[in-house]
Design a protein around this motif. Structure first.
Motif, PDB file in Angstrom:
ATOM      1  N   CYS A   1     -59.341  10.612   2.971  1.00  0.00           N
ATOM      2  CA  CYS A   1     -58.860   9.390   3.760  1.00  0.00           C
ATOM      3  C   CYS A   1     -58.875   9.574   5.495  1.00  0.00           C
ATOM      4  CB  CYS A   1     -57.353   9.177   3.496  1.00  0.00           C
ATOM      5  SG  CYS A   1     -57.000   9.395   1.854  1.00  0.00           S
TER       6      CYS A   1
ATOM      7  N   SER B   1     -60.962  22.672  -6.710  1.00  0.00           N
ATOM      8  CA  SER B   1     -60.551  21.819  -7.632  1.00  0.00           C
ATOM      9  C   SER B   1     -60.715  22.173  -9.305  1.00  0.00           C
ATOM     10  CB  SER B   1     -60.999  20.579  -7.413  1.00  0.00           C
ATOM     11  OG  SER B   1     -60.564  20.105  -5.922  1.00  0.00           O
TER      12      SER B   1
ATOM     13  N   ARG C   1     -53.459  19.823   0.736  1.00  0.00           N
ATOM     14  CA  ARG C   1     -53.771  18.640   1.656  1.00  0.00           C
ATOM     15  C   ARG C   1     -54.089  19.296   3.309  1.00  0.00           C
ATOM     16  NH1 ARG C   1     -49.629  14.565   1.952  1.00  0.00           N
ATOM     17  NH2 ARG C   1     -47.934  16.241   1.934  1.00  0.00           N
TER      18      ARG C   1
ATOM     19  N   GLU D   1     -57.275  15.893   0.302  1.00  0.00           N
ATOM     20  CA  GLU D   1     -56.456  16.357  -0.564  1.00  0.00           C
ATOM     21  C   GLU D   1     -57.196  16.699  -1.959  1.00  0.00           C
ATOM     22  OE1 GLU D   1     -52.134  14.798  -2.758  1.00  0.00           O
ATOM     23  OE2 GLU D   1     -53.505  13.501  -1.305  1.00  0.00           O
ATOM     24  N   ASP D   2     -56.913  18.013  -2.220  1.00  0.00           N
ATOM     25  CA  ASP D   2     -57.510  18.635  -3.515  1.00  0.00           C
ATOM     26  C   ASP D   2     -56.371  19.066  -4.479  1.00  0.00           C
ATOM     27  OD1 ASP D   2     -56.608  21.251  -3.403  1.00  0.00           O
ATOM     28  OD2 ASP D   2     -58.089  21.653  -1.772  1.00  0.00           O
ATOM     29  N   THR D   3     -56.722  19.201  -5.809  1.00  0.00           N
ATOM     30  CA  THR D   3     -55.883  19.653  -7.025  1.00  0.00           C
ATOM     31  C   THR D   3     -56.084  21.051  -7.133  1.00  0.00           C
ATOM     32  OG1 THR D   3     -57.513  18.954  -8.507  1.00  0.00           O
ATOM     33  CG2 THR D   3     -55.903  17.175  -7.906  1.00  0.00           C
TER      34      THR D   3
ATOM     35  N   ASP E   1     -63.462  10.801  -3.716  1.00  0.00           N
ATOM     36  CA  ASP E   1     -62.461   9.424  -3.727  1.00  0.00           C
ATOM     37  C   ASP E   1     -62.692   9.197  -2.163  1.00  0.00           C
ATOM     38  OD1 ASP E   1     -61.414   7.007  -3.919  1.00  0.00           O
ATOM     39  OD2 ASP E   1     -59.808   7.715  -4.934  1.00  0.00           O
TER      40      ASP E   1
ATOM     41  N   SER F   1     -61.555   7.055   0.965  1.00  0.00           N
ATOM     42  CA  SER F   1     -60.475   5.789   1.462  1.00  0.00           C
ATOM     43  C   SER F   1     -60.477   5.754   2.976  1.00  0.00           C
ATOM     44  CB  SER F   1     -59.373   5.923   0.814  1.00  0.00           C
ATOM     45  OG  SER F   1     -58.620   4.663   1.355  1.00  0.00           O
TER      46      SER F   1
ATOM     47  N   ARG G   1     -59.992  14.594  -9.073  1.00  0.00           N
ATOM     48  CA  ARG G   1     -60.645  13.927  -8.017  1.00  0.00           C
ATOM     49  C   ARG G   1     -60.018  14.407  -6.649  1.00  0.00           C
ATOM     50  NH1 ARG G   1     -62.124   9.225 -10.205  1.00  0.00           N
ATOM     51  NH2 ARG G   1     -62.766   8.054  -8.052  1.00  0.00           N
TER      52      ARG G   1
ATOM     53  N   LYS H   1     -59.318  13.440  -2.753  1.00  0.00           N
ATOM     54  CA  LYS H   1     -59.213  12.136  -1.946  1.00  0.00           C
ATOM     55  C   LYS H   1     -59.435  12.573  -0.418  1.00  0.00           C
ATOM     56  CE  LYS H   1     -55.473  10.566  -4.865  1.00  0.00           C
ATOM     57  NZ  LYS H   1     -54.002  10.067  -4.873  1.00  0.00           N
TER      58      LYS H   1
END
Length: 631
Positions: free
Chosen positions: A545, A536, A619, A558-560, A505, A507, A541, A543
């Motif tokens: 940025c 992940s 992050r 940023e991951d999960t 994702d 941004s 998702r 992110k």
């Protein structure tokens, strides 16, 4: 038996080479040397210093002084005239003093030529004895023995009143620090005056039991350290005092009632009338009369200064030497100096307190032991530390050589591996393009291509690492839009993300181009996004940025994933570090990607940091300066 002996010898050798044992053994030896070293003058200096610093004490209320110093006309005949002494004695007896002690030397010519006056003096002395006023004559001792008063005054009671100078013992500086209790095994004048009701045997026994009394074998006499109540200088008025001229005129004689009156000459230019005391060694300043009074004051109060036992002195010397040795060998050198100062100051303060309590604590032995210990242990420690530094330097030089050989080997190996890896990759791609393969063969060729790509990435990282360690990497900066680089990296990794069912994702805020090295930043972003994909969970998702903030362009990925604990965060950007989850999930990696990423970002004068908690993802924040034309 031989084995036991050899075992004991080996143990002793190991013990001997132990640094703490060696230092403590050295400090013990130095303490023994200090205890057998007598620096009399130094000890005397510390003794006098404590006498001056102990402050003024109230003298015994029974003591009073009469100075034979005719300060108005300064005629010596007035001082030595037997007629004047007869008049003085007659005036004194009217006020009934308890005792009169003549410490002055009467002129033999005066006494013999003016026999009527001498007889008058003798008659008054007998009258005094009859009325309860004791009268004593103090005598000196020379090579021929006791120097008696001139006849007929020698008929009256007379006893040795010798003042002891530290001339051949202790301070060796002619200072009067101690009083004689016995002379030629007979009680001294001061002892008899202090205890007039005791006979000879009782006085000799009393001399042994006074506080601070000690026996000096070479002189065959008992001594006591004088506790001066205050400064003995003229004008300090420690003891109440009359002058001859005032006494002859009948002035201020009321105060002599029931007092012990000490009489002595105090002529301004008569050297023998003055002495050196712990308060000063200036001549014509400290009268002998004050010293006599201080001795008598000490006896009347029974508060002589008692030397502490030799065992306490030895124990304190050993203890302080060992404490300072421990501090010097285990702590920073500056703390060793501080400890030496504090221990020395503390020892002096403690000795001053002891002094006030009536005990003389020698300082030379513990102070000498401490200074010897410090100035011997410090060089010993310096030698040991130099030896360790030399060994470390030798190891460092060896490690530098090994590291250089390793770098050269990795560089040569990586360059040599590049060509065959590229050839394998090219041949595999050519076979896939030709077609006509079975499905299983195509899968296997895909595995070959993936393996060659992984190997190529690893070789590239090794090559970059060798360049980093040899400082060969130079920035090739161009004006570039950071967003374009991020999009390029994301597109390159899109297929890998789809295979793991992870969405990228983006941004990205519009940014102005900045001067960067695109090739190095592609490696940075590729590595960080690639790691985010690996860690992940499927169906999540990532992110990515970008924004401009102040003087920096900030990029966040940023991951999960599983997140990082505090220990992992501290080591995250170090060489060859791989997190615990990498081993648990068997995720492939070299442990060099983040190390190189951090190096490349810092080469751009930027910084990168990881913000993460265990179980909450991670992050990565990258900051690049907008204005950075210098390298």
């Amino acid at each position: 038996m031989k084995n036991r002996v050899s075992t004991i010898i080996d143990a002793i050798k190991k013990l001997a080479v132990s640094q703490p044992v060696s230092v403590f053994a050295l400090s013990t030896l130095l303490a023994i040397i200090a205890l057998n070293t007598e620096l009399y003058r130094v000890e005397a200096y510390f003794y006098d210093l404590r006498m001056r610093w102990k402050g003024t004490e109230s003298p015994h209320s029974d003591l009073m002084l009469l100075a034979l110093n005719d300060s108005e006309d300064r005629q010596e005949t007035t001082v030595y005239s037997i007629e004047n002494h007869a008049k003085l004695l007659e005036a004194l007896l009217k006020h009934r003093p308890r005792a009169i002690i003549y410490l002055n030397k009467f002129d033999p010519i005066e006494a013999e030529s003016k026999l009527a006056a001498s007889e008058r003096f003798l008659e008054l002395a007998r009258k005094a004895q009859a009325s309860g006023t004791k009268l004593y004559f103090g005598t000196d001792v020379d090579l021929g023995g006791e120097v008696l008063p001139p006849y007929p005054l020698s008929i009256l009671p007379h006893y040795p009143s010798v003042l002891h100078r530290d001339g051949t013992m202790f301070g060796e500086d002619k200072v009067m620090r101690r009083g004689l209790l016995t002379v030629f095994q007979e009680p001294s004048l001061h002892l008899r005056v202090a205890f007039p009701d005791l006979n000879r045997e009782a006085l000799l026994e009393k001399a042994r039991n006074l506080h601070g009394a000690y026996y000096y074998a070479p002189a065959e006499s008992w001594h006591i350290m004088i506790r001066y109540p205050g400064n003995t200088a003229v004008g300090k008025n420690v003891f109440p005092m009359l002058h001859l001229s005032d006494a002859l005129a009948g002035k201020s004689l009321e105060g002599v009632h029931d007092k012990i009156l000490l009489i002595d000459t105090m002529q301004r230019e008569a050297m023998n009338d003055y002495a050196y005391t712990p308060y000063s060694r200036t001549i014509y300043t400290h009268p002998r009369l004050f010293v006599h009074a201080a001795i008598l004051d000490t006896l009347l109060k029974d508060d002589g200064l008692a030397p502490v036992p030799a065992k306490i002195d030895a124990a304190l010397t050993f203890l302080l030497a060992l404490i300072l040795a421990f501090i010097t060998i285990t702590m920073h050198p500056l703390r060793g100096v501080t400890a030496l100062f504090l221990l020395s100051s503390g020892l002096f303060v403690v000795s001053l307190v002891f002094f006030r309590l009536g005990y003389w604590l020698p300082l030379v032995h513990p102070l000498l032991a401490m200074f010897l210990t410090y100035y011997m242990v410090v060089p010993y420690r310096a030698i040991q530390e130099y030896k360790k530094r030399w060994e470390v330097q030798e190891k460092h030089d060896l490690l530098v050589q090994v590291e250089e050989m390793k770098g050269n080997f990795l560089s040569l190996m990586s360059h040599d591996l590049k060509t065959p890896v590229a050839r394998i990759q090219g041949l595999a791609e050519m076979v896939l393009r030709q077609g006509g393969l079975l499905p299983q063969q195509e899968v296997e060729l895909q595995h070959i291509l993936q393996s060659t790509e992984s190997l190529d990435k690893f070789i590239s990282k090794i090559l970059h690492l060798t360049k980093v360690e040899s400082n060969e990497i130079k920035l090739n900066k161009r004006s570039k839009d950071i967003n374009k680089i991020i999009e390029q990296c994301a597109n390159k990794l899109q297929f890998q993300a789809q295979q793991k069912d992870v969405a990228l994702d983006l941004s990205l805020e519009p940014l102005f181009p900045i001067h960067v090295d695109p090739a190095l930043l592609i490696q940075v972003f590729t590595n960080i996004i690639d790691n985010a994909i690996k860690y992940s969970k499927p169906g999540t998702r990532i992110k990515i940025c970008s924004r401009e903030e102040g003087e920096f362009v900030k990029i966040m990925v940023e991951d999960t994933g599983p997140g990082l604990d505090e220990e992992e965060k501290r080591q995250l950007f170090t060489k060859f570090f791989r997190g615990k989850s990498q081993h648990e999930e068997q995720i492939k990696g070299s442990g060099l990607g983040l190390y190189l990423a951090k190096y490349f970002i810092e080469l751009h004068k930027g910084k990168v940091e990881a913000i993460s908690q265990k179980g909450e993802g991670s992050r990565f924040l990258i900051q690049l300066p907008i204005y950075n034309d210098s390298i």
